[in-house]
Design a protein around this motif. Structure first.
Motif, short mmCIF file in Angstrom:
data_model
loop_
_atom_site.label_atom_id
_atom_site.label_comp_id
_atom_site.label_asym_id
_atom_site.label_seq_id
_atom_site.Cartn_x
_atom_site.Cartn_y
_atom_site.Cartn_z
N TYR A 1 -26.62 -0.78 -29.13
CA TYR A 1 -25.50 -0.83 -30.06
C TYR A 1 -24.58 -1.95 -29.59
O TYR A 1 -24.30 -2.06 -28.39
CB TYR A 1 -24.75 0.51 -30.05
CG TYR A 1 -23.60 0.55 -31.04
CD1 TYR A 1 -23.83 0.87 -32.37
CD2 TYR A 1 -22.31 0.24 -30.66
CE1 TYR A 1 -22.80 0.91 -33.29
CE2 TYR A 1 -21.26 0.27 -31.58
CZ TYR A 1 -21.51 0.60 -32.89
OH TYR A 1 -20.49 0.62 -33.80
N GLN B 1 -25.79 -1.61 -35.49
CA GLN B 1 -24.58 -2.44 -35.39
C GLN B 1 -23.35 -1.64 -35.76
O GLN B 1 -23.46 -0.49 -36.20
CB GLN B 1 -24.70 -3.69 -36.25
CG GLN B 1 -24.64 -3.46 -37.74
CD GLN B 1 -24.82 -4.75 -38.52
OE1 GLN B 1 -25.65 -5.57 -38.17
NE2 GLN B 1 -24.07 -4.91 -39.57
N GLN B 2 -22.20 -2.23 -35.58
CA GLN B 2 -20.94 -1.55 -35.80
C GLN B 2 -20.95 -0.85 -37.15
O GLN B 2 -21.34 -1.42 -38.16
CB GLN B 2 -19.79 -2.56 -35.75
CG GLN B 2 -18.43 -1.91 -35.81
CD GLN B 2 -17.33 -2.90 -35.47
OE1 GLN B 2 -17.56 -4.09 -35.37
NE2 GLN B 2 -16.14 -2.40 -35.29
N ASN B 3 -20.53 0.42 -37.13
CA ASN B 3 -20.48 1.17 -38.38
C ASN B 3 -19.34 2.17 -38.35
O ASN B 3 -18.77 2.46 -37.29
CB ASN B 3 -21.82 1.83 -38.70
CG ASN B 3 -22.20 2.90 -37.72
OD1 ASN B 3 -21.47 3.87 -37.53
ND2 ASN B 3 -23.34 2.74 -37.07
N SER B 4 -19.00 2.70 -39.50
CA SER B 4 -17.83 3.57 -39.63
C SER B 4 -17.99 4.89 -38.89
O SER B 4 -17.01 5.43 -38.39
CB SER B 4 -17.51 3.81 -41.11
OG SER B 4 -18.61 4.41 -41.74
N THR B 5 -19.20 5.41 -38.79
CA THR B 5 -19.42 6.67 -38.09
C THR B 5 -19.09 6.52 -36.60
O THR B 5 -18.42 7.36 -36.01
CB THR B 5 -20.87 7.15 -38.27
OG1 THR B 5 -21.15 7.22 -39.66
CG2 THR B 5 -21.09 8.49 -37.63
N ALA C 1 -27.93 7.13 -37.05
CA ALA C 1 -27.46 5.90 -37.69
C ALA C 1 -28.64 5.07 -38.20
O ALA C 1 -29.76 5.16 -37.68
CB ALA C 1 -26.64 5.07 -36.71
N GLU C 2 -28.36 4.27 -39.20
CA GLU C 2 -29.39 3.41 -39.77
C GLU C 2 -29.70 2.25 -38.83
O GLU C 2 -28.79 1.63 -38.28
CB GLU C 2 -28.90 2.85 -41.11
CG GLU C 2 -29.91 1.98 -41.82
CD GLU C 2 -29.39 1.47 -43.16
OE1 GLU C 2 -29.94 0.47 -43.63
OE2 GLU C 2 -28.44 2.06 -43.71
N VAL D 1 -30.65 -1.46 -38.02
CA VAL D 1 -30.30 -2.70 -38.70
C VAL D 1 -31.27 -3.78 -38.28
O VAL D 1 -31.66 -3.87 -37.12
CB VAL D 1 -28.86 -3.12 -38.34
CG1 VAL D 1 -28.51 -4.45 -38.97
CG2 VAL D 1 -27.88 -2.05 -38.77
#
Length: 157
Positions: A43, A98-102, A135-136, A138
Motif C-alpha cells: 500500500y 493505492q490510497q483510498n477512502s476506506t 480493498a480493490e 489497482v
C-alpha cells in the motif's frame, strides 16, 4: 513455519519517478514471490509504504533483509512478525492497493488525518490488514513514450 511480516517505510524522495519505482517493486516482488510461495500486499500513500509479506519464515525474513537495503525505502520500521495459520493474501503474489477512502477513514478513526503506517499497533494492525484484503487491487498504468506524431506535431513541418 508460516509467518506474516509487516513493515512501514518512507519513500526516498531522491528517486524522482514514483510510478517507475512502484512498477519495479511490484514486478520484482511478484516474480520472486511466485517462485518462493510468498504472498502479500503493498500500500502506498502520502509518501509512505506499508507492506505485508506472508510465507515460509526463513524466506520472508531474508527478503525483508534485502528490502531494508533497497534505496527506494527510508526509515523502515518493522511492525512485527507473527506465526500464522491462515494466509490473508493467498490470492496475490503481491497485491497493490493505492490510497483510498476506506483506508483514509481507518486512519482517521485512529487519530491521523493522513496515512501514517508507523502508527499502526498490534491492536489495530489486523483491522488494517482486513481493510487491505477487501480493498480493490489497482493496476499501475505504464507511461507510454509519446513521440512527435502522437503529440499532434507533424515531423514533416
Amino acid at each position: 513455519m508460516t509467518v506474516r511480516l509487516c513493515y512501514a517505510s518512507q519513500r526516498n524522495r531522491l528517486h524522482p519517478d514514483l510510478l517507475e519505482d512502484l512498477q519495479d517493486i511490484l514486478s520484482i516482488a511478484r516474480d520472486f514471490n511466485q517462485l518462493n510461495q510468498i504472498y502479500g500486499v503493498l500500500y502506498y500513500a502520502d509518501n509512505a509504504f506499508f507492506q505485508c509479506l506472508e510465507g515460509e519464515q526463513e524466506i520472508v525474513e531474508n527478503l525483508f533483509e534485502r528490502i531494508k537495503k533497497d534505496a527506494r525505502h527510508e526509515d523502515i520500521i518493522h511492525l512485527g512478525t507473527q506465526v500464522i495459520d491462515k494466509i490473508y493474501f493467498k490470492k496475490w503474489s503481491m497485491k497493490y492497493v493505492q490510497q483510498n477512502s476506506t483506508v483514509n477513514h481507518f486512519f482517521k478513526t485512529i487519530g491521523h488525518d493522513v496515512f501514517r503506517p508507523n502508527y499502526l499497533t498490534h491492536e489495530n494492525l489486523n483491522h488494517f490488514l482486513h481493510e487491505l484484503v477487501t480493498a480493490e487491487q489497482v493496476k499501475i498504468r505504464t507511461r507510454k513514450k509519446v513521440g512527435l506524431t502522437n503529440r499532434g506535431i507533424s515531423p514533416f513541418l
